[in-house]
Scaffold this motif. Sequence first.
Motif, PDB file in Angstrom:
ATOM      1  N   GLY A  56      62.057 -24.976 -22.063  1.00 16.67           N
ATOM      2  CA  GLY A  56      61.573 -26.027 -21.170  1.00 16.67           C
ATOM      3  C   GLY A  56      60.286 -25.625 -20.486  1.00 16.67           C
ATOM      4  O   GLY A  56      59.947 -24.444 -20.391  1.00 16.67           O
ATOM      5  N   PRO A  57      59.525 -26.625 -19.985  1.00 12.23           N
ATOM      6  CA  PRO A  57      58.270 -26.336 -19.299  1.00 12.23           C
ATOM      7  C   PRO A  57      58.502 -25.805 -17.899  1.00 12.23           C
ATOM      8  O   PRO A  57      59.509 -26.118 -17.265  1.00 12.23           O
ATOM      9  CB  PRO A  57      57.587 -27.705 -19.253  1.00 12.23           C
ATOM     10  N   VAL A  58      57.556 -25.001 -17.420  1.00 13.75           N
ATOM     11  CA  VAL A  58      57.612 -24.553 -16.037  1.00 13.75           C
ATOM     12  C   VAL A  58      57.497 -25.763 -15.114  1.00 13.75           C
ATOM     13  O   VAL A  58      58.160 -25.855 -14.088  1.00 13.75           O
ATOM     14  CB  VAL A  58      56.490 -23.533 -15.755  1.00 13.75           C
ATOM     15  N   SER A  59      56.664 -26.720 -15.492  1.00 10.30           N
ATOM     16  CA  SER A  59      56.532 -27.977 -14.741  1.00 10.30           C
ATOM     17  C   SER A  59      55.928 -29.020 -15.666  1.00 10.30           C
ATOM     18  O   SER A  59      55.341 -28.690 -16.703  1.00 10.30           O
ATOM     19  CB  SER A  59      55.646 -27.798 -13.501  1.00 10.30           C
ATOM     20  N   GLY A  60      56.080 -30.290 -15.302  1.00  9.34           N
ATOM     21  CA  GLY A  60      55.426 -31.360 -16.043  1.00  9.34           C
ATOM     22  C   GLY A  60      56.142 -31.764 -17.320  1.00  9.34           C
ATOM     23  O   GLY A  60      57.249 -31.310 -17.620  1.00  9.34           O
ATOM     24  N   PRO A  61      55.473 -32.627 -18.125  1.00 10.30           N
ATOM     25  CA  PRO A  61      56.099 -33.240 -19.296  1.00 10.30           C
ATOM     26  C   PRO A  61      55.872 -32.504 -20.610  1.00 10.30           C
ATOM     27  O   PRO A  61      56.062 -33.087 -21.681  1.00 10.30           O
ATOM     28  CB  PRO A  61      55.431 -34.610 -19.337  1.00 10.30           C
ATOM     29  N   ALA A  62      55.461 -31.240 -20.562  1.00 10.45           N
ATOM     30  CA  ALA A  62      55.099 -30.541 -21.801  1.00 10.45           C
ATOM     31  C   ALA A  62      56.228 -30.536 -22.825  1.00 10.45           C
ATOM     32  O   ALA A  62      55.991 -30.664 -24.029  1.00 10.45           O
ATOM     33  CB  ALA A  62      54.664 -29.109 -21.491  1.00 10.45           C
ATOM     34  N   GLY A  63      57.473 -30.404 -22.358  1.00  8.28           N
ATOM     35  CA  GLY A  63      58.596 -30.366 -23.282  1.00  8.28           C
ATOM     36  C   GLY A  63      58.724 -31.649 -24.074  1.00  8.28           C
ATOM     37  O   GLY A  63      58.841 -31.632 -25.310  1.00  8.28           O
ATOM     38  N   ASN A  64      58.696 -32.785 -23.389  1.00 10.11           N
ATOM     39  CA  ASN A  64      58.796 -34.077 -24.067  1.00 10.11           C
ATOM     40  C   ASN A  64      57.634 -34.298 -25.031  1.00 10.11           C
ATOM     41  O   ASN A  64      57.807 -34.857 -26.118  1.00 10.11           O
ATOM     42  CB  ASN A  64      58.813 -35.218 -23.044  1.00 10.11           C
ATOM     43  N   LEU A  65      56.457 -33.867 -24.624  1.00 13.88           N
ATOM     44  CA  LEU A  65      55.278 -34.070 -25.455  1.00 13.88           C
ATOM     45  C   LEU A  65      55.288 -33.173 -26.685  1.00 13.88           C
ATOM     46  O   LEU A  65      54.924 -33.607 -27.787  1.00 13.88           O
ATOM     47  CB  LEU A  65      54.018 -33.841 -24.618  1.00 13.88           C
ATOM     48  N   LEU A  66      55.707 -31.921 -26.527  1.00 14.81           N
ATOM     49  CA  LEU A  66      55.820 -31.036 -27.689  1.00 14.81           C
ATOM     50  C   LEU A  66      56.832 -31.592 -28.685  1.00 14.81           C
ATOM     51  O   LEU A  66      56.579 -31.632 -29.895  1.00 14.81           O
ATOM     52  CB  LEU A  66      56.227 -29.629 -27.248  1.00 14.81           C
ATOM     53  N   ASN A  67      57.970 -32.041 -28.175  1.00 15.65           N
ATOM     54  CA  ASN A  67      58.959 -32.678 -29.043  1.00 15.65           C
ATOM     55  C   ASN A  67      58.356 -33.856 -29.782  1.00 15.65           C
ATOM     56  O   ASN A  67      58.594 -34.059 -30.979  1.00 15.65           O
ATOM     57  CB  ASN A  67      60.155 -33.167 -28.207  1.00 15.65           C
ATOM     58  N   GLY A  68      57.576 -34.629 -29.064  1.00 16.80           N
ATOM     59  CA  GLY A  68      57.010 -35.846 -29.618  1.00 16.80           C
ATOM     60  C   GLY A  68      56.034 -35.613 -30.752  1.00 16.80           C
ATOM     61  O   GLY A  68      55.855 -36.486 -31.611  1.00 16.80           O
ATOM     62  N   ILE A  69      55.373 -34.446 -30.756  1.00 16.70           N
ATOM     63  CA  ILE A  69      54.436 -34.149 -31.847  1.00 16.70           C
ATOM     64  C   ILE A  69      55.050 -33.189 -32.862  1.00 16.70           C
ATOM     65  O   ILE A  69      54.362 -32.678 -33.753  1.00 16.70           O
ATOM     66  CB  ILE A  69      53.103 -33.580 -31.310  1.00 16.70           C
ATOM     67  N   GLY A  70      56.370 -32.948 -32.726  1.00 11.98           N
ATOM     68  CA  GLY A  70      57.082 -32.154 -33.715  1.00 11.98           C
ATOM     69  C   GLY A  70      56.906 -30.659 -33.609  1.00 11.98           C
ATOM     70  O   GLY A  70      57.037 -29.937 -34.610  1.00 11.98           O
ATOM     71  N   VAL A  71      56.628 -30.177 -32.395  1.00  9.98           N
ATOM     72  CA  VAL A  71      56.466 -28.739 -32.180  1.00  9.98           C
ATOM     73  C   VAL A  71      57.657 -28.204 -31.392  1.00  9.98           C
ATOM     74  O   VAL A  71      58.096 -28.830 -30.414  1.00  9.98           O
ATOM     75  CB  VAL A  71      55.153 -28.429 -31.422  1.00  9.98           C
TER      76      VAL A  71
END
Length: 310
Positions: free
Chosen positions: A229-244
Motif C-alpha cells: 500500500g501507499p504511504v499516502s494518497g491514491p498510488a495503490g489504486n492507480l498502480l492497480n489501474g495500469i496493471g503494475v
Amino acid sequence: MITVLSGGTGGLKLIQGLVNFVEPEEITLIVNTADDFEWLGLYVSPDLDTAIYLLAGLLDEIKFWGVKGDTFHFLEMIKKYGYEDWFSVGDRDLATHLHRTMLLRKGYTLTNVAALLCRTFNIKVKILPMSNEKVTTFVKTEKGTFHFQEYWVKRKGLDRVIGVNFEGIKQAKPAPGVVESIKEAAGIIIGPSNPVTSIAPILRIPGIKESLESVSTKKICISPIVGSGPVSGPAGNLLNGIGVEVSPFGVASIYRGLIDEIFIDKSDETFTERISSLGIKVICANIILKSEEDKTHLAKLVLERLEANQ
C-alpha cells in the motif's frame, strides 16, 4: 547541485530533510504540473503551490496542502451562490491563484510565475514546473473518466481505476532549465511521490526521460509504497489501474533503466532479491517520514548514497 523530481507530499517531505545538509541554492526541484486545472476561472497549480508554501513556511503541514491558519469565507460565500465547494480553497490560497491567473493572462509563463513567487517568499531552492505547456491527467474509472483533481478530491479516489491518460503530453516541452538541471546535477533523486500521476507526467515530457537515461550521474528513487500500500494518497489504486504490482518491486519496475538505487522500507527487505534482479541496488531504511528526525535521517542516507561510488 542536487535535482529532485517531485509531486505532492512525499518528495516535498524529503526536501525538508535535504535542506539540513545542502544549501537551498544547490537544490533544483522539478515539479509535476499535470494536476493543474481551472477552478472558478482561476489557474490552480496544486503541486507547485504546495512546494512554494512548504519552503516559505506557510504550508498547513497537517493537511499538507493550503496555507496554515487560512480562513474560508470566500468558499462559504460562493457556495451560497450555488457553486460547488468540493475544492477547498482558503482565502490566502485564493490570492495565489488569482495572482497567478493575472500574470498568465499578461503573457507570463508558468516558469516565470514560479520564479516570482519564490522571489516574493525569499525561497532559494530553484522550483521549476515540468513544462510551460498544458498537460492534464485524466483518470479512467468504471464510473467514467475524470480530471485527477475530481477523481481524488471530489470523488475521494474510491472509483476503481482502469487507466490513466496525460492529455497534451506529446506536444509539451520541458520548461526552461529542466533538462539543464538534470544534465548538470551532481545527483538526481526521484522523490517518494506517486509514480503514476506525479512522476510519470514529468518523465513523459519529450526530452526529460531521455536526459535522465543519458547522464552518468547517480540516480536514486525512494519508494512511495510500503508493503502492498501507499504511504499516502491514491498510488495503490492507480498502480492497480495500469496493471503494475502494488509493491516496492512494482515501483522499481516502473523506473527500471532510469535509476541506480532504490530506498525501500526496512520492513520490505524481502523484496530485495526481486528488485536486484532488475539491476537496481536496494537500500533498506525507514522511509515513512512522520517526524523531522525521520526526514533528516533519510535525507542524510540518500546524500551518502549519492556520494558513494557503488
